[in-house]
Design a protein around this motif. Structure first.
Motif, PDB file in Angstrom:
ATOM      1  N   VAL B 187       0.847  -1.200   0.000  1.00 53.49           N
ATOM      2  CA  VAL B 187       0.000   0.000   0.000  1.00 53.49           C
ATOM      3  C   VAL B 187       0.881   1.249   0.000  1.00 53.49           C
ATOM      4  CG1 VAL B 187      -1.706   1.308   1.326  1.00 53.49           C
ATOM      5  CG2 VAL B 187      -1.951  -1.151   1.073  1.00 53.49           C
ATOM      6  N   GLN B 188       1.952   1.198   0.774  1.00 54.56           N
ATOM      7  CA  GLN B 188       2.862   2.343   0.792  1.00 54.56           C
ATOM      8  C   GLN B 188       3.540   2.514  -0.567  1.00 54.56           C
ATOM      9  OE1 GLN B 188       5.552   2.467   4.114  1.00 54.56           O
ATOM     10  NE2 GLN B 188       6.221   4.536   3.607  1.00 54.56           N
ATOM     11  N   ALA B 189       3.866   1.396  -1.223  1.00 53.36           N
ATOM     12  CA  ALA B 189       4.509   1.478  -2.536  1.00 53.36           C
ATOM     13  C   ALA B 189       3.558   2.004  -3.608  1.00 53.36           C
ATOM     14  CB  ALA B 189       5.063   0.111  -2.944  1.00 53.36           C
ATOM     15  N   PHE B 190       2.257   2.084  -3.296  1.00 51.66           N
ATOM     16  CA  PHE B 190       1.319   2.722  -4.214  1.00 51.66           C
ATOM     17  C   PHE B 190       1.258   4.233  -3.982  1.00 51.66           C
ATOM     18  CE2 PHE B 190      -1.301  -1.400  -4.645  1.00 51.66           C
ATOM     19  CZ  PHE B 190      -0.577  -1.768  -5.770  1.00 51.66           C
ATOM     20  N   GLY B 191       1.984   4.730  -2.997  1.00 51.57           N
ATOM     21  CA  GLY B 191       2.019   6.175  -2.799  1.00 51.57           C
ATOM     22  C   GLY B 191       1.224   6.663  -1.606  1.00 51.57           C
ATOM     23  N   ILE B 192       0.783   5.739  -0.759  1.00 51.91           N
ATOM     24  CA  ILE B 192       0.007   6.144   0.409  1.00 51.91           C
ATOM     25  C   ILE B 192       0.926   6.194   1.630  1.00 51.91           C
ATOM     26  CG2 ILE B 192      -1.890   5.469   1.934  1.00 51.91           C
ATOM     27  CD1 ILE B 192      -3.105   4.186  -0.699  1.00 51.91           C
ATOM     28  N   ASN B 193       0.817   7.253   2.391  1.00 45.40           N
ATOM     29  CA  ASN B 193       1.691   7.435   3.553  1.00 45.40           C
ATOM     30  C   ASN B 193       1.194   6.552   4.696  1.00 45.40           C
ATOM     31  OD1 ASN B 193       3.252   8.306   5.657  1.00 45.40           O
ATOM     32  ND2 ASN B 193       3.079  10.484   5.125  1.00 45.40           N
TER      33      ASN B 193
END
Ligand SMILES: Nc1ncnc2c1ncn2[C@@H]1O[C@H](COP(=O)(O)OP(=O)(O)OP(=O)(O)O)[C@@H](O)[C@H]1O
Ligand SMILES: [Mg+2]
Lengths: 237, 294
Positions: B187-193
């Motif tokens: 999820v973080q690698a999709f751009g979510i902090n």
């Protein structure tokens, strides 16, 4: 003056570690804008680790990774994604607690100009009918299409695809091949990891051969015929 | 019917009401625990102390700043939630990679510190907090009297529980939360902090506890011990419902409140243990809890 292609991604002297084990030992390569570069190598060579390092998912990494002029080696992975890189993992990463359409809408749009849902469903028609099913109830092939499809909405320019054909039947491999060619013609830059060489040679512009955490050879597709024996030796086939 | 059972109707409905009221608090608190456990995999033992902090914040806002109930209902969860975020950033963050038991021990220790400090300053006896004048009064329902404030507590708890469930299960933000529960790295690698989302989730879970504390202030006394008294039961509720299930936490909270209330009518001696008996039975037959996934 001639048009020299510009490198969209430049990886230099990349080292990566999992705890004590040193996995990447100074990886160097570039991906040109609009190019499809295929990373090949035996199991355990470090291909996935290279993609995850670029994506910022390996905390222990050193060297330099420059994307579109930005040094990313110290950034956390959500910042790297926001620069315009998308990742499709080897294990596909479909979320069981999300429906197909929630999986599809999960990655946030980063730049305008990504594909819209209709275009994606045109590329992968099976997904449209299954929009309300649980993500992991899809077949392996459909999950792979979802994993690729969902990153096409985001408007990112560089796609990191880790073994998209792994475990798929031949007709599905052909369908994935057709969609990857379609993406190339839309101008995407793609860094592909692939074990299925017969598939890779139909879509790639250039091959980088990885061994024990290093790039040991680079072969443009035009030279492939003459150097096939050399490549097979690297891959042990 | 009531004559046959040898109890009076007013006693029955009175206990039923008390059961639903207690259930409202069990549901709110176990919901917060489930939200926190789902995302952080931390068994938040300070939850009772944070509930108590909510009630105390309301009391102190009133005594020192003259801020009344309605503003406190908003401000106390924000203040205590912000305190929770600090706690997450400074302490809990370092525990995610370790076994659950570390989170449990740390939060248990923090609870002892907070509750001990409050006992030192405020003593262990309770302090009253008045019912807001808008909610004074009683409705005569014919078969029983329903105090307005108690009706409000039930409605407020239901609305907040349903709203939380809706947010998590039916919205885009909720899909980020559910996905990050499964695979935070991706999820973080999709751009979510994701680290920020984790902090805010903890803050939200803590704010739910504080909200419960403010709701409770006019019913129970505001006391440093109010959290300890309720949290043990709430943990039993969470075990029965299944760790990490949002709907399970809410439904189990209300149902067990009622079960406890009715036990008081039919077999008063067992009323304080019935929830633990249910817990044992559930653990024997369904170790993941009634709503839990294996
Ligand atoms: N999480 C991890 N912890 C420790 N070692 C790991 C971890 N992931 C991978 N490795 C090791 O790092 C090396 C490189 O793994 P990597 O997954 O990058 O290989 P790969 O080239 O993608 O292989 P494959 O073709 O099998 O996918 C392997 O020796 C592997 O055992
Ligand atoms: Mg791999």
């Amino acid at each position: 003056m001639t048009d020299t292609p510009t490198a969209l991604l430049r990886v230099s002297d990349l080292h990566a570690y999992y705890g004590e084990s040193h996995i990447l030992h100074g990886v160097n390569f570039e991906v040109q804008e609009g190019e499809l570069l295929c990373l090949v190598g035996r199991n355990g060579a470090g291909k996935t680790t290279t993609l995850k390092s670029i994506m910022g998912m390996i905390p222990q990494r050193t060297g330099s990774i420059v994307y579109a002029g930005n040094e990313t080696i110290r950034l956390s992975s959500h910042r790297i994604a926001r620069l315009g890189i998308s990742f499709c993992p080897e294990e596909r990463g479909i979320f069981a607690s999300l429906t197909v359409s929630e999986n599809m809408l999960l990655p946030p749009v980063i730049h305008p100009g990504g594909m819209d849902l209709d275009e994606i469903y045109e590329l992968f028609p099976n997904l449209r009918e299954r929009a309300r099913s649980q993500g992991t109830k899809l077949s392996g092939g459909e999950q792979q299409m979802l994993a690729i499809g969902r990153i096409l909405r985001t408007g990112t320019k560089l796609l990191l695809l880790d073994e998209p054909t792994e475990g798929l039947a031949p007709v599905l491999i052909q369908q994935i091949g057709a969609s990857i060619r379609a993406l190339k013609s839309k101008g995407y830059t793609i860094l592909l990891v692939e074990q299925n060489f017969r598939f890779a040679e139909r879509v790639a512009d250039r091959f980088c051969v990885m061994e024990h955490g290093r790039i040991v050879d680079t072969i443009p597709v035009e030279e492939l015929e003459g150097r096939r024996a050399e490549l097979h030796e690297h891959l042990g086939v | 019917m009531f004559d046959l059972l040898g109890i009076s109707a007013p006693a029955f409905f009175g206990q039923l009401l008390i059961g639903v009221i207690n259930g409202s608090f069990y549901a709110l608190l176990s919901l917060g625990l489930a939200v926190i456990f789902g995302m952080l995999h931390i068994i938040n033992f300070v939850h009772g102390a944070q509930y108590m902090l909510g009630a105390f914040t309301a009391l102190l806002l009133l005594n020192y700043l003259g801020i009344g109930y309605w503003w406190s209902l908003l401000l106390a969860p924000l203040i205590v939630g912000a305190f929770g975020i600090v706690l997450e950033r400074v302490f809990l963050r370092h525990l995610y990679k370790l076994d659950h038991v570390y989170g449990l021990l740390l939060t248990f220790g923090i609870a002892l510190v907070i509750e001990g400090t409050f006992r030192e300053f405020f003593g262990s006896s309770g302090q009253p907090y008045g019912i807001p004048p808008e909610l004074a009064g009683v409705q005569n329902l014919g078969f029983m009297f329903l105090p307005n404030y108690r009706a409000w507590v039930i409605v407020a708890s239901l609305v907040v529980c349903f709203g939380t469930w809706f947010m998590i299960e039916r919205t885009r933000l909720g899909s980020y939360l559910r996905a990050a529960t499964e695979n935070p790295a991706l999820v973080q690698a999709f751009g979510i902090n994701v680290p920020l989302m984790v902090s805010l989730t903890y803050g939200f879970g803590v704010a739910l506890a504080a909200f419960g504390g403010v709701l409770a202030a006019p019913i129970y006394q505001v006391s440093p011990l109010m959290g300890i008294n309720i949290i043990i039961v709430v943990f039993a509720v969470v075990v029965i419902g299944g760790m990490g299930s949002i709907l399970g936490a809410v439904v189990t909270g209300f149902v067990l409140g009622v079960v406890e209330g009715l036990t008081k009518v039919f077999y008063p001696e067992a009323s304080s243990t019935v929830i633990f008996v249910v817990m044992v039975l559930v653990l024997l037959t369904r170790p993941t809890g009634l709503f839990g996934r294996a």
